[in-house]
Scaffold this motif. Structure first.
Motif, PDB file in Angstrom:
ATOM      1  N   ASN A 100       0.830  -1.207   0.000  1.00 62.84           N
ATOM      2  CA  ASN A 100       0.000   0.000   0.000  1.00 62.84           C
ATOM      3  C   ASN A 100       0.865   1.258   0.000  1.00 62.84           C
ATOM      4  OD1 ASN A 100      -2.860   1.215   0.604  1.00 62.84           O
ATOM      5  ND2 ASN A 100      -1.463   2.181   2.055  1.00 62.84           N
ATOM      6  N   TYR A 107       0.997   5.834  -7.593  1.00 58.05           N
ATOM      7  CA  TYR A 107      -0.274   6.379  -8.076  1.00 58.05           C
ATOM      8  C   TYR A 107      -0.223   7.898  -8.158  1.00 58.05           C
ATOM      9  CZ  TYR A 107      -4.934   8.332  -7.840  1.00 58.05           C
ATOM     10  OH  TYR A 107      -6.038   9.104  -8.074  1.00 58.05           O
ATOM     11  N   ASN A 184      -6.401   5.127   3.863  1.00 55.26           N
ATOM     12  CA  ASN A 184      -6.859   4.120   2.922  1.00 55.26           C
ATOM     13  C   ASN A 184      -6.452   4.503   1.507  1.00 55.26           C
ATOM     14  OD1 ASN A 184      -9.119   3.121   0.938  1.00 55.26           O
ATOM     15  ND2 ASN A 184      -9.198   1.755   2.710  1.00 55.26           N
ATOM     16  N   PHE A 185      -6.086   3.517   0.701  1.00 58.13           N
ATOM     17  CA  PHE A 185      -5.603   3.817  -0.641  1.00 58.13           C
ATOM     18  C   PHE A 185      -6.674   4.482  -1.501  1.00 58.13           C
ATOM     19  CE2 PHE A 185      -4.473   2.840  -5.050  1.00 58.13           C
ATOM     20  CZ  PHE A 185      -3.182   3.305  -5.088  1.00 58.13           C
ATOM     21  N   TYR A 186      -7.932   4.090  -1.340  1.00 59.69           N
ATOM     22  CA  TYR A 186      -9.007   4.698  -2.119  1.00 59.69           C
ATOM     23  C   TYR A 186      -9.185   6.170  -1.734  1.00 59.69           C
ATOM     24  CZ  TYR A 186     -10.083  -0.104  -3.396  1.00 59.69           C
ATOM     25  OH  TYR A 186      -9.993  -1.382  -3.871  1.00 59.69           O
ATOM     26  N   ALA A 187      -9.027   6.465  -0.458  1.00 57.19           N
ATOM     27  CA  ALA A 187      -9.091   7.865  -0.033  1.00 57.19           C
ATOM     28  C   ALA A 187      -7.928   8.658  -0.626  1.00 57.19           C
ATOM     29  CB  ALA A 187      -9.068   7.939   1.490  1.00 57.19           C
ATOM     30  N   TRP A 188      -6.762   8.031  -0.709  1.00 55.88           N
ATOM     31  CA  TRP A 188      -5.598   8.678  -1.313  1.00 55.88           C
ATOM     32  C   TRP A 188      -5.825   8.974  -2.791  1.00 55.88           C
ATOM     33  CZ3 TRP A 188      -1.482  11.352  -0.220  1.00 55.88           C
ATOM     34  CH2 TRP A 188      -0.411  11.412  -1.103  1.00 55.88           C
ATOM     35  N   MET A 189      -6.528   8.089  -3.472  1.00 59.28           N
ATOM     36  CA  MET A 189      -6.814   8.290  -4.893  1.00 59.28           C
ATOM     37  C   MET A 189      -7.666   9.534  -5.128  1.00 59.28           C
ATOM     38  SD  MET A 189      -7.519   4.360  -6.132  1.00 59.28           S
ATOM     39  CE  MET A 189      -7.859   4.844  -7.822  1.00 59.28           C
ATOM     40  N   VAL A 190      -8.553   9.817  -4.201  1.00 55.57           N
ATOM     41  CA  VAL A 190      -9.381  11.024  -4.317  1.00 55.57           C
ATOM     42  C   VAL A 190      -8.616  12.252  -3.838  1.00 55.57           C
ATOM     43  CG1 VAL A 190     -11.515  12.114  -3.542  1.00 55.57           C
ATOM     44  CG2 VAL A 190     -11.471   9.650  -3.999  1.00 55.57           C
TER      45      VAL A 190
END
Length: 240
Positions: A100, A107, A184-190
């Motif tokens: 992660n 990313y 969280n990785f999904y939060a990082w993506m946003v």
């Protein structure tokens, strides 16, 4: 042997502070001390090597040395990000967080590239919209814009866009070091495109792009735009 006579003979060759300064300036400013030598130097009409002459790929306004160095500097900054900080972040956390933590900078580097060329570069260095922000646009995607001369130097706009992208990317990646194992990785993506759009571009335009602080702050090394912004944002993100 007459000591005084020997000293007088050697005096022109004894290094004194005055002579040291004269020699220094004669090397670097030799025009004023040796005008006759300089003026009598033959003016040779020697053509430039073929590699230095202008052509379709290298117009007359482009300085190849400046262009090569700016591309090299951008590449070195990119290497610090990928793979440099990927390896660092992946190896400084617990094993369960390694993948992660390694993917967060990877990313960020890719996402910033897309955001930068689509709208963020124009917000940071584009047309004036307000004292802290430029007008977003899709100009960077056009070949006509990329091949023009950059306004602050003899390099193409394409080189400048790539150079500034490398610094924008590493700023977000430096911020990631504060939230390793916490986000969280999904939060990082946003978070990455939002922070780039509403935080980094404001700092870049305000200090570098013609904003309200450009005439008041000299930031050659990115101390404000890059390090201060990523540090404050990282501290805030880690706190919350």
């Amino acid at each position: 042997m007459n000591t005084s006579k020997t000293a007088s003979l050697l005096s022109p060759y004894i290094p004194t502070p005055t002579r040291i300064l004269q020699n220094f300036f004669s090397v670097f400013v030799g025009v004023s001390l040796f005008p006759s030598f300089i003026m009598s130097w033959p003016q040779l009409d020697v053509p430039l090597p073929s590699g230095l002459s202008s052509d379709e790929a290298a117009p007359e306004w482009m300085n190849k040395g400046d262009n090569a160095w700016e591309l090299t500097a951008a590449a070195l900054v990119g290497i610090q990000s990928v793979p440099g900080l990927i390896i660092l972040y992946g190896s400084m956390v617990k094993k369960k967080w390694a993948v992660n933590s390694a993917f967060m900078p990877l990313y960020a580097f890719a996402a910033v590239l897309i955001c930068w060329v689509v709208w963020a570069h124009e917000m940071a260095f584009g047309e004036y919209m307000c004292p802290i922000l430029g007008k977003p646009g899709f100009v960077v995607l056009g070949q006509k814009y990329l091949l023009k001369m950059e306004s602050n130097g003899h390099i193409p706009n394409a080189t400048f866009v790539f150079y500034q992208f490398a610094f924008a990317a590493i700023t977000v990646i430096l911020l990631a070091g504060s939230v390793l194992g916490r986000m969280n990785f999904y939060a990082w993506m946003v978070f990455v495109p939002l922070w780039l759009t509403f935080s980094y571009t404001i700092g870049a335009f305000t200090i570098w792009g013609g904003g309200i602080l450009e005439s008041r702050i000299i930031d050659f090394s990115g101390g404000y735009v890059i390090h201060l912004s990523s540090g404050v944002a990282g501290f805030t993100a880690a706190y919350w």
